[in-house]
Write a protein that holds these residues in place. Structure first.
Motif, PDB file in Angstrom:
ATOM      1  N   GLN A  63      47.310  38.864  36.045  1.00 51.05           N
ATOM      2  CA  GLN A  63      46.981  37.560  36.630  1.00 51.05           C
ATOM      3  C   GLN A  63      46.229  36.688  35.617  1.00 51.05           C
ATOM      4  O   GLN A  63      46.466  35.472  35.539  1.00 51.05           O
ATOM      5  CB  GLN A  63      46.127  37.750  37.882  1.00 51.05           C
ATOM      6  N   ALA A  64      45.346  37.298  34.824  1.00 49.44           N
ATOM      7  CA  ALA A  64      44.615  36.543  33.801  1.00 49.44           C
ATOM      8  C   ALA A  64      45.562  36.016  32.725  1.00 49.44           C
ATOM      9  O   ALA A  64      45.391  34.891  32.228  1.00 49.44           O
ATOM     10  CB  ALA A  64      43.537  37.419  33.173  1.00 49.44           C
ATOM     11  N   LEU A  65      46.568  36.812  32.359  1.00 53.28           N
ATOM     12  CA  LEU A  65      47.558  36.354  31.384  1.00 53.28           C
ATOM     13  C   LEU A  65      48.342  35.175  31.946  1.00 53.28           C
ATOM     14  O   LEU A  65      48.572  34.173  31.239  1.00 53.28           O
ATOM     15  CB  LEU A  65      48.503  37.491  31.024  1.00 53.28           C
ATOM     16  N   THR A  66      48.752  35.270  33.204  1.00 54.28           N
ATOM     17  CA  THR A  66      49.459  34.152  33.846  1.00 54.28           C
ATOM     18  C   THR A  66      48.591  32.910  33.883  1.00 54.28           C
ATOM     19  O   THR A  66      49.062  31.790  33.632  1.00 54.28           O
ATOM     20  CB  THR A  66      49.877  34.544  35.269  1.00 54.28           C
ATOM     21  N   THR A  67      47.297  33.097  34.179  1.00 53.73           N
ATOM     22  CA  THR A  67      46.364  31.977  34.197  1.00 53.73           C
ATOM     23  C   THR A  67      46.267  31.318  32.824  1.00 53.73           C
ATOM     24  O   THR A  67      46.271  30.090  32.707  1.00 53.73           O
ATOM     25  CB  THR A  67      44.979  32.452  34.649  1.00 53.73           C
ATOM     26  N   SER A  68      46.190  32.125  31.772  1.00 53.54           N
ATOM     27  CA  SER A  68      46.111  31.584  30.413  1.00 53.54           C
ATOM     28  C   SER A  68      47.376  30.809  30.062  1.00 53.54           C
ATOM     29  O   SER A  68      47.310  29.730  29.454  1.00 53.54           O
ATOM     30  CB  SER A  68      45.896  32.718  29.406  1.00 53.54           C
ATOM     31  N   LEU A  69      48.536  31.353  30.429  1.00 50.91           N
ATOM     32  CA  LEU A  69      49.797  30.671  30.135  1.00 50.91           C
ATOM     33  C   LEU A  69      49.892  29.337  30.869  1.00 50.91           C
ATOM     34  O   LEU A  69      50.295  28.319  30.278  1.00 50.91           O
ATOM     35  CB  LEU A  69      50.972  31.571  30.522  1.00 50.91           C
ATOM     36  N   LEU A  70      49.515  29.322  32.135  1.00 50.71           N
ATOM     37  CA  LEU A  70      49.570  28.078  32.897  1.00 50.71           C
ATOM     38  C   LEU A  70      48.562  27.064  32.379  1.00 50.71           C
ATOM     39  O   LEU A  70      48.859  25.862  32.287  1.00 50.71           O
ATOM     40  CB  LEU A  70      49.315  28.371  34.384  1.00 50.71           C
ATOM     41  N   THR A  71      47.366  27.539  32.035  1.00 53.50           N
ATOM     42  CA  THR A  71      46.347  26.640  31.496  1.00 53.50           C
ATOM     43  C   THR A  71      46.797  26.041  30.172  1.00 53.50           C
ATOM     44  O   THR A  71      46.674  24.825  29.940  1.00 53.50           O
ATOM     45  CB  THR A  71      45.020  27.395  31.296  1.00 53.50           C
ATOM     46  N   ALA A  72      47.324  26.877  29.287  1.00 60.42           N
ATOM     47  CA  ALA A  72      47.774  26.398  27.983  1.00 60.42           C
ATOM     48  C   ALA A  72      48.945  25.438  28.122  1.00 60.42           C
ATOM     49  O   ALA A  72      49.025  24.430  27.406  1.00 60.42           O
ATOM     50  CB  ALA A  72      48.160  27.585  27.098  1.00 60.42           C
ATOM     51  N   ASP A 227      38.604  32.507  40.736  1.00 63.43           N
ATOM     52  CA  ASP A 227      40.031  32.692  41.000  1.00 63.43           C
ATOM     53  C   ASP A 227      40.911  32.111  39.885  1.00 63.43           C
ATOM     54  O   ASP A 227      42.136  32.038  40.033  1.00 63.43           O
ATOM     55  CB  ASP A 227      40.408  32.051  42.337  1.00 63.43           C
ATOM     56  N   TRP A 228      40.311  31.702  38.773  1.00 68.37           N
ATOM     57  CA  TRP A 228      41.082  31.155  37.646  1.00 68.37           C
ATOM     58  C   TRP A 228      40.446  31.658  36.351  1.00 68.37           C
ATOM     59  O   TRP A 228      39.809  30.920  35.623  1.00 68.37           O
ATOM     60  CB  TRP A 228      41.102  29.627  37.712  1.00 68.37           C
ATOM     61  N   THR A 229      40.651  32.947  36.093  1.00 66.94           N
ATOM     62  CA  THR A 229      40.034  33.590  34.932  1.00 66.94           C
ATOM     63  C   THR A 229      41.064  33.773  33.831  1.00 66.94           C
ATOM     64  O   THR A 229      41.955  34.624  33.943  1.00 66.94           O
ATOM     65  CB  THR A 229      39.453  34.964  35.319  1.00 66.94           C
TER      66      THR A 229
END
Length: 275
Positions: A63-72, A227-229
């Motif tokens: 989930q953290a990897l997905t968050t990083s991808l979406l943020t980037a 919830d957005w790590t």
């Protein structure tokens, strides 16, 4: 290579490997080795295992990897749009002829300064500024994912601006002049002539913004909600509590995901260059 003699080429390659391996390759190899290590009590790791990757590619880590991808991705889109618009505006203000007024050139240089300001100060300062600015009405973003994307976009917009601005300077004005002489409106010249010529630089800027956002930590630590790590925060948390090998596996996952996206962007850039 600029060295033509065989002995000089060998010396250059030897110097390259002497500098490259200790400064760049060796630290990355250590991280990769640590990600497979079960123990590291001596000079080399031992007890190799893949359990760290099992933990790094599922659950909260995934989930953290997905968050990083979406943020980037979000930060890159915002940064590319803002940086491209600002670079085009600054180029128009500065002009290329003697008819450009001193005030316009001053405004262009002011845009340069404003868009480079976020990289002139520590990113933690940018994070604090965003936190203070958007924690009170009329726009409260504190505690949301939007504030993280916004902070990342502010930090990487300068790189998009610089990349596009440098490409605009290298553009041959004859293309725009030819289109204008044929009756093309400024908007048509922008969309059908200028932006296609800038496409290789735009894709390069997008890749740079994406990579920088994927690794951003300082500003993120001040802003991210539970919830957005993003993954860099999780890597820091793992190493902080002593789970160094798990943190190394997470770092390899982050590095691999970033490189895969950059490879895809480079393919798009190559195709755009041959259009």
């Amino acid at each position: 290579m600029l060295v033509h003699s065989r002995r000089g080429k060998w010396a250059t390659w030897a110097l390259f490997f002497v500098l490259f391996l200790p400064l760049f390759a060796l630290p990355l190899l250590v991280i990769v080795a640590a990600s497979f290590a079960g123990h590291w009590s001596g000079a080399f790791p031992s007890g190799f295992t893949g359990e760290h990757y099992s933990a790094a590619t599922r659950g909260e880590s995934l989930q953290a990897l997905t968050t990083s991808l979406l943020t980037a991705l979000g930060a890159s889109v915002v940064a590319l749009a803002a940086g491209t618009w600002a670079a085009l505006a600054a180029a128009a203000l500065k002009g290329r002829g003697k008819g450009t007024s001193r005030l316009s050139r001053l405004c262009g240089r002011t845009l340069d300064t404003l868009f480079m300001l976020p990289v002139a100060v520590p990113s933690v300062v940018v994070g604090l500024a965003v936190l203070v600015a958007f924690s009170k009405p009329p726009m409260i973003l504190n505690g949301t994912s939007t504030i993280v994307v916004l902070a990342h976009a502010i930090l990487v917009t300068a790189f998009a601006y610089q990349s596009v601005a440098a490409a605009i300077v290298r553009l041959d004005p004859a293309y725009e002049q030819a289109a204008a002489s044929l009756g093309a409106r400024p908007a048509y010249v922008l969309w059908r002539v200028k932006l296609p010529l800038l496409l290789p630089s735009l894709t390069a800027a997008a890749g740079l913004c994406f990579a920088l956002s994927m690794g951003e930590l300082s500003a993120t630590m001040m802003l991210y909600p539970p919830d957005w790590t993003p993954l860099p925060v999780r890597i820091y948390a793992a190493t902080d509590r002593g789970a160094t090998f798990t943190g190394a596996a997470l770092a390899v996952v982050l590095m691999t995901a970033t490189l895969l996206v950059l490879f895809a962007v480079s393919r798009i850039r190559t195709k755009a260059s041959y259009r």
